[in-house]
Scaffold this motif. Structure first.
Motif, PDB file in Angstrom:
ATOM      1  N   LEU A 106       0.835  -1.194   0.000  1.00  0.00           N
ATOM      2  CA  LEU A 106       0.000   0.000   0.000  1.00  0.00           C
ATOM      3  C   LEU A 106       0.875   1.250   0.000  1.00  0.00           C
ATOM      4  CD1 LEU A 106      -2.807  -0.959   2.533  1.00  0.00           C
ATOM      5  CD2 LEU A 106      -2.892  -0.985   0.047  1.00  0.00           C
ATOM      6  N   PRO A 107       0.627   2.173  -0.920  1.00  0.00           N
ATOM      7  CA  PRO A 107       1.401   3.409  -0.930  1.00  0.00           C
ATOM      8  C   PRO A 107       1.200   4.178   0.367  1.00  0.00           C
ATOM      9  CG  PRO A 107      -0.509   3.589  -2.367  1.00  0.00           C
ATOM     10  CD  PRO A 107      -0.416   2.149  -1.963  1.00  0.00           C
ATOM     11  N   ALA A 108       2.245   4.808   0.843  1.00  0.00           N
ATOM     12  CA  ALA A 108       2.186   5.532   2.109  1.00  0.00           C
ATOM     13  C   ALA A 108       2.921   6.858   1.978  1.00  0.00           C
ATOM     14  CB  ALA A 108       2.802   4.695   3.230  1.00  0.00           C
ATOM     15  N   THR A 109       2.565   7.804   2.815  1.00  0.00           N
ATOM     16  CA  THR A 109       3.233   9.094   2.819  1.00  0.00           C
ATOM     17  C   THR A 109       4.737   8.919   3.044  1.00  0.00           C
ATOM     18  OG1 THR A 109       3.370  11.278   3.888  1.00  0.00           O
ATOM     19  CG2 THR A 109       2.750   9.408   5.281  1.00  0.00           C
ATOM     20  N   THR A 110       5.507   9.753   2.400  1.00  0.00           N
ATOM     21  CA  THR A 110       6.957   9.718   2.596  1.00  0.00           C
ATOM     22  C   THR A 110       7.380  10.554   3.795  1.00  0.00           C
ATOM     23  OG1 THR A 110       7.213  11.566   1.045  1.00  0.00           O
ATOM     24  CG2 THR A 110       7.400   9.339   0.143  1.00  0.00           C
ATOM     25  N   TYR A 111       6.421  11.244   4.408  1.00  0.00           N
ATOM     26  CA  TYR A 111       6.716  12.048   5.591  1.00  0.00           C
ATOM     27  C   TYR A 111       6.568  11.216   6.862  1.00  0.00           C
ATOM     28  CZ  TYR A 111       6.323  16.075   2.473  1.00  0.00           C
ATOM     29  OH  TYR A 111       6.487  16.975   1.440  1.00  0.00           O
ATOM     30  N   VAL A 145     -10.965   8.650  16.134  1.00  0.00           N
ATOM     31  CA  VAL A 145     -10.771   9.684  15.113  1.00  0.00           C
ATOM     32  C   VAL A 145      -9.290   9.943  14.876  1.00  0.00           C
ATOM     33  CG1 VAL A 145     -11.105  12.131  14.568  1.00  0.00           C
ATOM     34  CG2 VAL A 145     -12.991  10.794  15.520  1.00  0.00           C
ATOM     35  N   SER A 146      -8.547  10.156  15.947  1.00  0.00           N
ATOM     36  CA  SER A 146      -7.128  10.491  15.796  1.00  0.00           C
ATOM     37  C   SER A 146      -6.343   9.343  15.185  1.00  0.00           C
ATOM     38  CB  SER A 146      -6.529  10.880  17.154  1.00  0.00           C
ATOM     39  OG  SER A 146      -6.613   9.820  18.084  1.00  0.00           O
ATOM     40  N   GLY A 147      -6.684   8.101  15.553  1.00  0.00           N
ATOM     41  CA  GLY A 147      -5.994   6.953  14.979  1.00  0.00           C
ATOM     42  C   GLY A 147      -6.250   6.833  13.486  1.00  0.00           C
ATOM     43  N   ALA A 148      -7.513   6.990  13.084  1.00  0.00           N
ATOM     44  CA  ALA A 148      -7.850   6.907  11.668  1.00  0.00           C
ATOM     45  C   ALA A 148      -7.287   8.093  10.895  1.00  0.00           C
ATOM     46  CB  ALA A 148      -9.365   6.841  11.498  1.00  0.00           C
ATOM     47  N   PHE A 149      -7.249   9.260  11.523  1.00  0.00           N
ATOM     48  CA  PHE A 149      -6.717  10.468  10.882  1.00  0.00           C
ATOM     49  C   PHE A 149      -5.256  10.266  10.495  1.00  0.00           C
ATOM     50  CE2 PHE A 149      -7.859  15.229  11.114  1.00  0.00           C
ATOM     51  CZ  PHE A 149      -7.106  15.510   9.982  1.00  0.00           C
ATOM     52  N   ARG A 150      -4.516   9.540  11.310  1.00  0.00           N
ATOM     53  CA  ARG A 150      -3.097   9.287  11.016  1.00  0.00           C
ATOM     54  C   ARG A 150      -2.906   8.310   9.848  1.00  0.00           C
ATOM     55  NH1 ARG A 150      -3.097   9.721  16.740  1.00  0.00           N
ATOM     56  NH2 ARG A 150      -1.326  10.881  17.632  1.00  0.00           N
ATOM     57  N   GLU A 151      -3.882   7.414   9.645  1.00  0.00           N
ATOM     58  CA  GLU A 151      -3.722   6.351   8.654  1.00  0.00           C
ATOM     59  C   GLU A 151      -4.424   6.623   7.333  1.00  0.00           C
ATOM     60  OE1 GLU A 151      -4.931   2.539   9.956  1.00  0.00           O
ATOM     61  OE2 GLU A 151      -3.247   2.270  11.333  1.00  0.00           O
ATOM     62  N   ALA A 152      -5.531   7.323   7.336  1.00  0.00           N
ATOM     63  CA  ALA A 152      -6.417   7.389   6.181  1.00  0.00           C
ATOM     64  C   ALA A 152      -5.782   8.046   4.958  1.00  0.00           C
ATOM     65  CB  ALA A 152      -7.691   8.155   6.549  1.00  0.00           C
ATOM     66  N   PRO A 153      -6.101   7.527   3.767  1.00  0.00           N
ATOM     67  CA  PRO A 153      -5.750   8.249   2.547  1.00  0.00           C
ATOM     68  C   PRO A 153      -6.685   9.439   2.399  1.00  0.00           C
ATOM     69  CG  PRO A 153      -7.061   6.319   2.015  1.00  0.00           C
ATOM     70  CD  PRO A 153      -6.812   6.259   3.497  1.00  0.00           C
ATOM     71  N   ALA A 154      -6.291  10.418   1.577  1.00  0.00           N
ATOM     72  CA  ALA A 154      -7.159  11.561   1.335  1.00  0.00           C
ATOM     73  C   ALA A 154      -8.146  11.289   0.214  1.00  0.00           C
ATOM     74  CB  ALA A 154      -6.333  12.800   1.009  1.00  0.00           C
ATOM     75  N   ALA A 161      -3.545   9.812  -2.442  1.00  0.00           N
ATOM     76  CA  ALA A 161      -4.193   8.506  -2.318  1.00  0.00           C
ATOM     77  C   ALA A 161      -3.198   7.485  -1.784  1.00  0.00           C
ATOM     78  CB  ALA A 161      -4.764   8.076  -3.663  1.00  0.00           C
ATOM     79  N   TRP A 162      -2.829   7.657  -0.521  1.00  0.00           N
ATOM     80  CA  TRP A 162      -1.915   6.734   0.141  1.00  0.00           C
ATOM     81  C   TRP A 162      -2.111   6.817   1.644  1.00  0.00           C
ATOM     82  CZ3 TRP A 162       0.259  10.401  -3.414  1.00  0.00           C
ATOM     83  CH2 TRP A 162       0.617  11.628  -2.843  1.00  0.00           C
ATOM     84  N   LEU A 163      -1.601   5.830   2.363  1.00  0.00           N
ATOM     85  CA  LEU A 163      -1.718   5.833   3.815  1.00  0.00           C
ATOM     86  C   LEU A 163      -1.074   7.100   4.370  1.00  0.00           C
ATOM     87  CD1 LEU A 163      -0.768   2.121   4.648  1.00  0.00           C
ATOM     88  CD2 LEU A 163      -3.061   3.117   4.511  1.00  0.00           C
ATOM     89  N   GLY A 164      -1.771   7.767   5.275  1.00  0.00           N
ATOM     90  CA  GLY A 164      -1.271   9.024   5.809  1.00  0.00           C
ATOM     91  C   GLY A 164      -1.536  10.204   4.901  1.00  0.00           C
ATOM     92  N   GLY A 165      -2.202   9.967   3.770  1.00  0.00           N
ATOM     93  CA  GLY A 165      -2.436  11.035   2.802  1.00  0.00           C
ATOM     94  C   GLY A 165      -3.341  12.130   3.327  1.00  0.00           C
ATOM     95  N   LEU A 166      -4.349  11.775   4.121  1.00  0.00           N
ATOM     96  CA  LEU A 166      -5.256  12.788   4.671  1.00  0.00           C
ATOM     97  C   LEU A 166      -4.508  13.729   5.590  1.00  0.00           C
ATOM     98  CD1 LEU A 166      -8.052  13.973   5.144  1.00  0.00           C
ATOM     99  CD2 LEU A 166      -8.433  12.227   6.899  1.00  0.00           C
ATOM    100  N   LEU A 167      -3.697  13.184   6.484  1.00  0.00           N
ATOM    101  CA  LEU A 167      -2.929  14.016   7.410  1.00  0.00           C
ATOM    102  C   LEU A 167      -1.917  14.869   6.650  1.00  0.00           C
ATOM    103  CD1 LEU A 167      -2.144  14.847  10.276  1.00  0.00           C
ATOM    104  CD2 LEU A 167      -0.691  12.799  10.402  1.00  0.00           C
ATOM    105  N   ILE A 204     -12.423   9.555   7.110  1.00  0.00           N
ATOM    106  CA  ILE A 204     -11.988   8.459   7.974  1.00  0.00           C
ATOM    107  C   ILE A 204     -13.050   7.369   8.050  1.00  0.00           C
ATOM    108  CG2 ILE A 204     -10.527   9.998   9.340  1.00  0.00           C
ATOM    109  CD1 ILE A 204     -12.607   9.822  11.585  1.00  0.00           C
ATOM    110  N   ARG A 205     -14.303   7.712   7.661  1.00  0.00           N
ATOM    111  CA  ARG A 205     -15.372   6.704   7.608  1.00  0.00           C
ATOM    112  C   ARG A 205     -15.863   6.467   6.186  1.00  0.00           C
ATOM    113  NH1 ARG A 205     -18.972   9.254  12.233  1.00  0.00           N
ATOM    114  NH2 ARG A 205     -20.625   8.713  10.748  1.00  0.00           N
ATOM    115  N   GLU A 206     -15.557   7.359   5.287  1.00  0.00           N
ATOM    116  CA  GLU A 206     -15.948   7.167   3.889  1.00  0.00           C
ATOM    117  C   GLU A 206     -15.086   6.106   3.214  1.00  0.00           C
ATOM    118  OE1 GLU A 206     -16.746  10.021   0.026  1.00  0.00           O
ATOM    119  OE2 GLU A 206     -14.796  10.184   1.017  1.00  0.00           O
ATOM    120  N   LEU A 207     -13.813   6.026   3.623  1.00  0.00           N
ATOM    121  CA  LEU A 207     -12.851   5.141   2.974  1.00  0.00           C
ATOM    122  C   LEU A 207     -12.426   3.997   3.878  1.00  0.00           C
ATOM    123  CD1 LEU A 207     -10.632   7.942   1.411  1.00  0.00           C
ATOM    124  CD2 LEU A 207     -12.149   6.411   0.143  1.00  0.00           C
ATOM    125  N   ALA A 208     -12.043   2.884   3.254  1.00  0.00           N
ATOM    126  CA  ALA A 208     -11.432   1.745   3.948  1.00  0.00           C
ATOM    127  C   ALA A 208     -10.079   1.496   3.314  1.00  0.00           C
ATOM    128  CB  ALA A 208     -12.314   0.510   3.834  1.00  0.00           C
TER     129      ALA A 208
END
Length: 333
Positions: A106-111, A145-154, A161-167, A204-208
């Protein structure tokens, strides 16, 4: 340990077989002009994705029961079709969880996610409007919320569109807002930042994102705007003495942040802060989309003077990486 990534494929010799483990992002059965069935696949990992073809669907070396979202091991080779890198699959089977690392696929943020979270918290700590500050703090205080916020794609497949993308997207918007907002005295900084932090909270609830990025049933039926507005409204209602007018403004920013009715916003932006949120959100999404498309073109082996594929988010236009083009010219001199 995964050895071959999508980003490596452009460096491989054409038509030379290799083995690799990939995530199935899409699977469609199609037919050639001659009427012969074949499978059109999109395979991916944390470095990108590539179009793939299974030309002989009856081959016993191709597992018949794999689906979108499955992790598979393939044997195949790369080649170019109409100037685009493509993968020809000769063997394919499903794999067990012990055969791969989820982080490889799964693609993930580089930050650094922890550093991004600190920047978000610092922004909230800088609020001078007490009610907006306690609202954002209350939303982020919920562990779910905070846990999903750290993981969710935007997004599922567009920008971030990657893990951590929303944050990553939200922290980028915070930086943009703190540069632009002081230029316009009519803007309330804390209201803009509240919109920046909460406008996409419904994702965080729209996406899996367990294996691949998909819409939840709630996401399909309601969408992140409605989900986010409901979540934030419940939080405000639970805060003693939260000002009704401020509640209206915050909800308006969430409901209008897509900017146009045809883009899914129930309302058009009708306050300065909502208009600015839409501008910043749109700019960050488009620039990140551009960066992703330029990286994709490079992975596909395109030269600096070649345009990208048509980009849906930019009205189907193609784009040129001007910096790469200029650098290529300088390297020849």
């Amino acid at each position: 340990m995964k050895e071959v990534f999508v980003a490596d494929l452009a460096k491989l010799d054409e038509n030379k077989p290799f083995d690799g483990v990939f995530l199935v992002l899409s699977k469609q059965q199609r037919t050639t002009r001659a009427g012969k069935p074949y499978l059109s696949l999109t395979l991916g990992d944390n470095s990108g994705q590539i179009e793939a073809r299974v030309w002989d669907v009856t081959d016993h070396r191709i597992a018949p029961d794999f689906e979108k979202g499955d992790v598979v091991k393939i044997r195949g080779c790369v080649s170019k079709f109409d100037g685009t890198l493509q993968l020809k699959v000769d063997m394919l089977r499903g794999v067990m969880e012990v055969e791969y690392e989820r982080a490889d696929l799964l693609p993930a943020t580089t930050y650094d996610v922890a550093e991004l979270w600190v920047k978000l918290q610092q922004a909230v700590a800088s609020f001078t409007e007490p009610d907006l500050k306690r609202l954002v703090e209350a939303v982020l205080a919920d562990p779910a919320v905070s846990g999903a916020f750290r993981e969710a794609p935007a997004a599922k497949q567009l920008h971030h569109a990657w893990l951590g993308g929303l944050l990553e997207h939200v922290v980028s918007l915070i930086g943009l807002a703190d540069r632009v907002v002081p230029h316009y005295p009519i803007l309330m900084r804390d209201l803009v930042l509240t919109g920046v932090i909460l406008h996409d909270i419904g994702k965080i609830r729209e996406l899996a994102w367990a294996t691949g990025f998909e819409y939840t049933l709630e996401g399909q039926l309601l969408g992140h705007i409605q989900i986010g507005a409901s979540l934030v409204e419940k939080t405000m209602d639970a805060l003693p003495g939260f000002p009704p007018r401020l509640k209206t403004l915050v909800l308006h920013m969430i409901l209008s942040h897509h900017g146009k009715l045809e883009f899914g916003s129930p309302k058009l932006p009708m306050i300065p802060e909502a208009l600015m949120l839409n501008f910043l959100d749109d700019m960050d999404a488009k620039m990140q989309t551009l960066m992703t498309e330029f990286q994709k073109s490079e992975r596909m082996g395109r030269a600096a003077d070649e345009m990208t594929d048509r980009i849906w988010a930019l009205d189907q236009r193609t784009m040129l990486n001007s910096r790469a083009w200029l650098n290529a010219d300088e390297s020849k001199s």
